[in-house]
Design a protein around this motif. Sequence first.
Motif, PDB file in Angstrom:
ATOM      1  N   ALA A  97      73.237  82.040  45.054  1.00  0.00           N
ATOM      2  CA  ALA A  97      71.781  82.083  44.877  1.00  0.00           C
ATOM      3  C   ALA A  97      71.119  80.931  45.630  1.00  0.00           C
ATOM      4  O   ALA A  97      70.088  81.113  46.287  1.00  0.00           O
ATOM      5  CB  ALA A  97      71.420  82.038  43.391  1.00  0.00           C
ATOM      6  N   HIS A  98      71.712  79.748  45.557  1.00  0.00           N
ATOM      7  CA  HIS A  98      71.164  78.605  46.284  1.00  0.00           C
ATOM      8  C   HIS A  98      71.303  78.810  47.791  1.00  0.00           C
ATOM      9  O   HIS A  98      70.333  78.620  48.536  1.00  0.00           O
ATOM     10  CB  HIS A  98      71.867  77.313  45.855  1.00  0.00           C
ATOM     11  CG  HIS A  98      71.350  76.121  46.598  1.00  0.00           C
ATOM     12  ND1 HIS A  98      70.118  75.572  46.349  1.00  0.00           N
ATOM     13  CD2 HIS A  98      71.893  75.397  47.611  1.00  0.00           C
ATOM     14  CE1 HIS A  98      69.926  74.549  47.168  1.00  0.00           C
ATOM     15  NE2 HIS A  98      70.989  74.423  47.935  1.00  0.00           N
ATOM     16  N   ALA A  99      72.499  79.205  48.246  1.00  0.00           N
ATOM     17  CA  ALA A  99      72.745  79.362  49.683  1.00  0.00           C
ATOM     18  C   ALA A  99      71.810  80.391  50.310  1.00  0.00           C
ATOM     19  O   ALA A  99      71.318  80.193  51.435  1.00  0.00           O
ATOM     20  CB  ALA A  99      74.208  79.751  49.926  1.00  0.00           C
TER      21      ALA A  99
ATOM     22  N   VAL B  15      81.557  78.368  51.476  1.00  0.00           N
ATOM     23  CA  VAL B  15      81.793  77.878  50.123  1.00  0.00           C
ATOM     24  C   VAL B  15      83.300  77.839  49.966  1.00  0.00           C
ATOM     25  O   VAL B  15      83.985  78.821  50.274  1.00  0.00           O
ATOM     26  CB  VAL B  15      81.170  78.798  49.051  1.00  0.00           C
ATOM     27  CG1 VAL B  15      81.679  78.441  47.660  1.00  0.00           C
ATOM     28  CG2 VAL B  15      79.650  78.718  49.100  1.00  0.00           C
ATOM     29  N   GLY B  16      83.832  76.719  49.527  1.00  0.00           N
ATOM     30  CA  GLY B  16      85.282  76.646  49.406  1.00  0.00           C
ATOM     31  C   GLY B  16      85.768  75.368  48.777  1.00  0.00           C
ATOM     32  O   GLY B  16      85.025  74.661  48.120  1.00  0.00           O
ATOM     33  N   TRP B  17      87.074  75.127  48.993  1.00  0.00           N
ATOM     34  CA  TRP B  17      87.763  73.978  48.411  1.00  0.00           C
ATOM     35  C   TRP B  17      87.605  74.008  46.895  1.00  0.00           C
ATOM     36  O   TRP B  17      87.510  72.981  46.241  1.00  0.00           O
ATOM     37  CB  TRP B  17      87.244  72.664  48.983  1.00  0.00           C
ATOM     38  CG  TRP B  17      87.699  72.393  50.382  1.00  0.00           C
ATOM     39  CD1 TRP B  17      88.809  71.705  50.749  1.00  0.00           C
ATOM     40  CD2 TRP B  17      87.071  72.815  51.582  1.00  0.00           C
ATOM     41  NE1 TRP B  17      88.911  71.673  52.116  1.00  0.00           N
ATOM     42  CE2 TRP B  17      87.856  72.352  52.655  1.00  0.00           C
ATOM     43  CE3 TRP B  17      85.943  73.552  51.871  1.00  0.00           C
ATOM     44  CZ2 TRP B  17      87.538  72.589  53.971  1.00  0.00           C
ATOM     45  CZ3 TRP B  17      85.628  73.789  53.182  1.00  0.00           C
ATOM     46  CH2 TRP B  17      86.422  73.303  54.211  1.00  0.00           C
TER      47      TRP B  17
ATOM     48  N   GLN C 245      73.656  69.542  48.179  1.00  0.00           N
ATOM     49  CA  GLN C 245      74.133  69.086  46.875  1.00  0.00           C
ATOM     50  C   GLN C 245      73.042  69.155  45.807  1.00  0.00           C
ATOM     51  O   GLN C 245      72.708  68.158  45.180  1.00  0.00           O
ATOM     52  CB  GLN C 245      74.691  67.671  46.959  1.00  0.00           C
ATOM     53  CG  GLN C 245      76.055  67.604  47.604  1.00  0.00           C
ATOM     54  CD  GLN C 245      76.617  66.202  47.560  1.00  0.00           C
ATOM     55  OE1 GLN C 245      75.985  65.253  48.003  1.00  0.00           O
ATOM     56  NE2 GLN C 245      77.815  66.073  47.019  1.00  0.00           N
ATOM     57  N   PRO C 246      72.541  70.360  45.547  1.00  0.00           N
ATOM     58  CA  PRO C 246      71.594  70.471  44.440  1.00  0.00           C
ATOM     59  C   PRO C 246      72.333  70.356  43.110  1.00  0.00           C
ATOM     60  O   PRO C 246      73.557  70.469  43.066  1.00  0.00           O
ATOM     61  CB  PRO C 246      71.037  71.888  44.620  1.00  0.00           C
ATOM     62  CG  PRO C 246      72.202  72.638  45.182  1.00  0.00           C
ATOM     63  CD  PRO C 246      72.867  71.652  46.130  1.00  0.00           C
ATOM     64  N   HIS C 247      71.603  70.154  42.066  1.00  0.00           N
ATOM     65  CA  HIS C 247      72.186  70.157  40.719  1.00  0.00           C
ATOM     66  C   HIS C 247      71.962  71.572  40.195  1.00  0.00           C
ATOM     67  O   HIS C 247      70.819  71.993  40.021  1.00  0.00           O
ATOM     68  CB  HIS C 247      71.472  69.120  39.856  1.00  0.00           C
ATOM     69  CG  HIS C 247      72.226  68.724  38.651  1.00  0.00           C
ATOM     70  ND1 HIS C 247      72.452  67.422  38.302  1.00  0.00           N
ATOM     71  CD2 HIS C 247      72.825  69.453  37.682  1.00  0.00           C
ATOM     72  CE1 HIS C 247      73.140  67.366  37.178  1.00  0.00           C
ATOM     73  NE2 HIS C 247      73.381  68.594  36.788  1.00  0.00           N
ATOM     74  N   LEU C 248      73.051  72.324  39.979  1.00  0.00           N
ATOM     75  CA  LEU C 248      72.955  73.729  39.579  1.00  0.00           C
ATOM     76  C   LEU C 248      73.481  73.899  38.161  1.00  0.00           C
ATOM     77  O   LEU C 248      74.546  73.387  37.826  1.00  0.00           O
ATOM     78  CB  LEU C 248      73.765  74.607  40.542  1.00  0.00           C
ATOM     79  CG  LEU C 248      73.389  74.515  42.019  1.00  0.00           C
ATOM     80  CD1 LEU C 248      74.394  75.283  42.881  1.00  0.00           C
ATOM     81  CD2 LEU C 248      71.975  75.026  42.253  1.00  0.00           C
TER      82      LEU C 248
ATOM     83  N   ARG D 295      82.680  73.165  47.005  1.00  0.00           N
ATOM     84  CA  ARG D 295      81.765  72.559  47.962  1.00  0.00           C
ATOM     85  C   ARG D 295      81.146  73.561  48.917  1.00  0.00           C
ATOM     86  O   ARG D 295      81.681  74.634  49.148  1.00  0.00           O
ATOM     87  CB  ARG D 295      82.422  71.425  48.745  1.00  0.00           C
ATOM     88  CG  ARG D 295      83.531  71.829  49.683  1.00  0.00           C
ATOM     89  CD  ARG D 295      84.087  70.652  50.476  1.00  0.00           C
ATOM     90  NE  ARG D 295      85.239  70.065  49.842  1.00  0.00           N
ATOM     91  CZ  ARG D 295      86.134  69.298  50.468  1.00  0.00           C
ATOM     92  NH1 ARG D 295      86.009  69.025  51.746  1.00  0.00           N
ATOM     93  NH2 ARG D 295      87.157  68.813  49.808  1.00  0.00           N
ATOM     94  N   PHE D 296      79.998  73.152  49.447  1.00  0.00           N
ATOM     95  CA  PHE D 296      79.399  73.793  50.609  1.00  0.00           C
ATOM     96  C   PHE D 296      79.936  73.065  51.825  1.00  0.00           C
ATOM     97  O   PHE D 296      80.119  71.842  51.798  1.00  0.00           O
ATOM     98  CB  PHE D 296      77.872  73.644  50.596  1.00  0.00           C
ATOM     99  CG  PHE D 296      77.157  74.515  49.613  1.00  0.00           C
ATOM    100  CD1 PHE D 296      77.251  75.900  49.677  1.00  0.00           C
ATOM    101  CD2 PHE D 296      76.347  73.961  48.631  1.00  0.00           C
ATOM    102  CE1 PHE D 296      76.562  76.706  48.790  1.00  0.00           C
ATOM    103  CE2 PHE D 296      75.655  74.753  47.740  1.00  0.00           C
ATOM    104  CZ  PHE D 296      75.766  76.140  47.818  1.00  0.00           C
ATOM    105  N   TYR D 297      80.148  73.798  52.917  1.00  0.00           N
ATOM    106  CA  TYR D 297      80.737  73.174  54.100  1.00  0.00           C
ATOM    107  C   TYR D 297      80.326  73.957  55.357  1.00  0.00           C
ATOM    108  O   TYR D 297      80.197  75.174  55.321  1.00  0.00           O
ATOM    109  CB  TYR D 297      82.262  73.178  53.975  1.00  0.00           C
ATOM    110  CG  TYR D 297      82.979  72.477  55.099  1.00  0.00           C
ATOM    111  CD1 TYR D 297      83.052  71.087  55.143  1.00  0.00           C
ATOM    112  CD2 TYR D 297      83.563  73.191  56.127  1.00  0.00           C
ATOM    113  CE1 TYR D 297      83.696  70.437  56.175  1.00  0.00           C
ATOM    114  CE2 TYR D 297      84.215  72.552  57.169  1.00  0.00           C
ATOM    115  CZ  TYR D 297      84.275  71.170  57.183  1.00  0.00           C
ATOM    116  OH  TYR D 297      84.912  70.527  58.221  1.00  0.00           O
TER     117      TYR D 297
END
Length: 172
Positions: free
Chosen positions: A117-119, A93-95, A6-9, A80-82
């Motif tokens: 980019a984060h992932a 990445v979804g929802w 949960q970074p702030h992007l 979200r990331f999951y």
Amino acid sequence: MSFDLQPHLKGELVELRPLAPEDWNDLFAVASDPLIWEQHPESDRYKEDIFKVFFREALECGGAFVVIDRKSQQIIGSTRFYGYDPDKSEIEVGWTFLARKYWGGRCNREMKQLMLAHAFKFVETVVFLVGETNIRSQKAMEKIGAIRNGIVTRTYGNHPPALNVKYIITKS
């Protein structure tokens, strides 16, 4: 290095920040539009009792975001990331949903670019699952360069298992 779910992007158009309990009213105001969900396997997610489950699960997963329009500072959706799997070097990445006003524009692309980019700092592969009948989202996946990679089954809420098209994007 552990994956920060949960970074702030921040991009030019959108900002992604961790979902918080106090986001309920603003996010449900977006999600209560039935047309957002018409092609989704859980097509009744616009109903408050159904969305409450979605919202609770989003908070519990530890990887959910609200999507904010940087110009208006309004919440316009969620993603979200999951399912981070360090052994497979992949994450889902979804929802993802956006207010209809933002469909077909640059917001979804920028949101996905920020998340990718984060992932890719942590994994080699990002997975996306899209309902088999959700043609709109399948086209959006293809627009961002995702490659079809089979069919998988997923259960949504109290609905029977649904077929999903699996898409992947690999680190280049």
